[in-house]
Motif scaffolding. Structure first.
Motif, PDB file in Angstrom:
ATOM      1  N   GLY A 167       0.789  -1.220   0.000  1.00  0.00           N
ATOM      2  CA  GLY A 167       0.000   0.000   0.000  1.00  0.00           C
ATOM      3  C   GLY A 167       0.824   1.275   0.000  1.00  0.00           C
ATOM      4  N   ALA A 168       0.132   2.374   0.338  1.00  0.00           N
ATOM      5  CA  ALA A 168       0.749   3.698   0.278  1.00  0.00           C
ATOM      6  C   ALA A 168       1.843   3.889   1.317  1.00  0.00           C
ATOM      7  N   LEU A 169       1.781   3.182   2.451  1.00  0.00           N
ATOM      8  CA  LEU A 169       2.834   3.337   3.466  1.00  0.00           C
ATOM      9  C   LEU A 169       4.190   2.934   2.892  1.00  0.00           C
ATOM     10  N   GLY A 170       4.269   1.737   2.345  1.00  0.00           N
ATOM     11  CA  GLY A 170       5.524   1.277   1.749  1.00  0.00           C
ATOM     12  C   GLY A 170       5.941   2.133   0.566  1.00  0.00           C
ATOM     13  N   GLU A 171       4.968   2.522  -0.250  1.00  0.00           N
ATOM     14  CA  GLU A 171       5.236   3.367  -1.417  1.00  0.00           C
ATOM     15  C   GLU A 171       5.858   4.696  -0.998  1.00  0.00           C
ATOM     16  N   ARG A 172       5.279   5.331   0.018  1.00  0.00           N
ATOM     17  CA  ARG A 172       5.750   6.656   0.425  1.00  0.00           C
ATOM     18  C   ARG A 172       7.139   6.590   1.046  1.00  0.00           C
ATOM     19  N   VAL A 173       7.391   5.602   1.899  1.00  0.00           N
ATOM     20  CA  VAL A 173       8.718   5.496   2.514  1.00  0.00           C
ATOM     21  C   VAL A 173       9.762   5.130   1.461  1.00  0.00           C
ATOM     22  N   ALA A 174       9.412   4.239   0.541  1.00  0.00           N
ATOM     23  CA  ALA A 174      10.355   3.877  -0.527  1.00  0.00           C
ATOM     24  C   ALA A 174      10.693   5.096  -1.394  1.00  0.00           C
ATOM     25  N   ARG A 175       9.710   5.952  -1.621  1.00  0.00           N
ATOM     26  CA  ARG A 175       9.921   7.118  -2.481  1.00  0.00           C
ATOM     27  C   ARG A 175      10.649   8.248  -1.767  1.00  0.00           C
ATOM     28  N   HIS A 176      10.297   8.502  -0.512  1.00  0.00           N
ATOM     29  CA  HIS A 176      10.795   9.698   0.175  1.00  0.00           C
ATOM     30  C   HIS A 176      11.828   9.410   1.265  1.00  0.00           C
ATOM     31  N   GLY A 177      12.034   8.151   1.619  1.00  0.00           N
ATOM     32  CA  GLY A 177      12.906   7.852   2.755  1.00  0.00           C
ATOM     33  C   GLY A 177      12.143   8.096   4.046  1.00  0.00           C
ATOM     34  N   GLY A 178      12.869   8.439   5.071  1.00  0.00           N
ATOM     35  CA  GLY A 178      12.208   8.753   6.340  1.00  0.00           C
ATOM     36  C   GLY A 178      11.752   7.534   7.113  1.00  0.00           C
ATOM     37  N   GLY A 179      12.394   6.384   6.844  1.00  0.00           N
ATOM     38  CA  GLY A 179      12.001   5.217   7.608  1.00  0.00           C
ATOM     39  C   GLY A 179      12.501   3.920   7.019  1.00  0.00           C
ATOM     40  N   PHE A 180      11.828   2.853   7.419  1.00  0.00           N
ATOM     41  CA  PHE A 180      12.239   1.497   7.062  1.00  0.00           C
ATOM     42  C   PHE A 180      11.005   0.723   6.621  1.00  0.00           C
ATOM     43  N   VAL A 181      11.192  -0.192   5.661  1.00  0.00           N
ATOM     44  CA  VAL A 181      10.084  -0.973   5.124  1.00  0.00           C
ATOM     45  C   VAL A 181      10.244  -2.430   5.528  1.00  0.00           C
ATOM     46  N   LEU A 182       9.185  -2.980   6.119  1.00  0.00           N
ATOM     47  CA  LEU A 182       9.149  -4.392   6.490  1.00  0.00           C
ATOM     48  C   LEU A 182       8.571  -5.200   5.335  1.00  0.00           C
ATOM     49  N   PRO A 183       8.910  -6.486   5.234  1.00  0.00           N
ATOM     50  CA  PRO A 183       8.399  -7.290   4.117  1.00  0.00           C
ATOM     51  C   PRO A 183       6.886  -7.492   4.201  1.00  0.00           C
TER      52      PRO A 183
END
Length: 200
Positions: A167-183
């Motif tokens: 969803g948008a959570l993973g999309e936004r962090v992948a695009r803008h940084g500012g965090g970490f993405v879990l599988p």
């Protein structure tokens, strides 16, 4: 049928994220949404100072990860106790700034490991992130988000986010940084491993 026909006649179709735009394109042939992310007025949030209650501070963990909002099953409430158990013996604790479907009132759900703050006023979130010394905000969502104002507010508070890839959570962090993405489909153990690594 009917939804696609109405949207095909629209002057513009707006989606809050590429996740929603892609879903619309795949389900509604001929519809081409434009992505315009909603904003927040961070300047309108007045600076405040909040203080956690003594029942929290007496057992406050060294490192704090927050979960923010009204956390029901679709937002990952079922992951909180297993995550707190996976973090047992470490100096990492969880603070829910909000409440869960299992506990609406303030207090320890698991002493020293999982604290429930209770309902809060929207404008006070930055102050509570600071008061609890939050070092990261975890989004344990089980269903994909369409955008997430809470992610915007977390970033406006200067705190990194830990989000699911979907969803948008993973999309936004992948695009803008500012965090970490879990599988995708992450379990409590996956989140615990990341948190222990980050706070080591």
């Amino acid at each position: 049928g009917a939804v696609a026909a109405v949207l095909a006649c629209a002057a513009a179709v707006i989606a809050p994220s590429e996740f929603i735009a892609g879903t619309a394109r795949s389900q509604l042939p001929g519809v081409s949404p434009v992505v315009i992310a909603p904003g927040i007025d961070a300047a309108a949030i007045a600076p405040r100072v909040e203080v956690p209650p003594p029942t929290y501070t007496a057992h406050a963990p060294e490192h704090v990860v927050a979960v923010v909002g009204a956390i029901g099953p679709h937002k990952g409430s079922g992951l909180l106790a297993p995550l707190a158990d996976a973090l047992a013996g470490s100096d990492v604790g969880i603070v829910v700034i909000g409440y869960t479907d299992a506990q609406r009132t303030p207090g320890w759900s698991l002493p020293g490991r999982l604290w429930i703050h209770g309902a809060y006023e929207h404008a006070t979130l930055p102050a509570w992130l600071a008061a609890y010394r939050v070092q990261a905000v975890l989004f344990p969502n089980r269903l994909p988000e369409s955008f997430s104002y809470t992610l915007s507010e977390t970033w406006a508070g200067g705190v990194p986010a830990i989000v699911p890839q979907d969803g948008a959570l993973g999309e936004r962090v992948a695009r803008h940084g500012g965090g970490f993405v879990l599988p995708a489909g992450f379990a409590a153990a996956d989140a615990a491993r990341l948190l222990l690594r980050l706070f080591s």
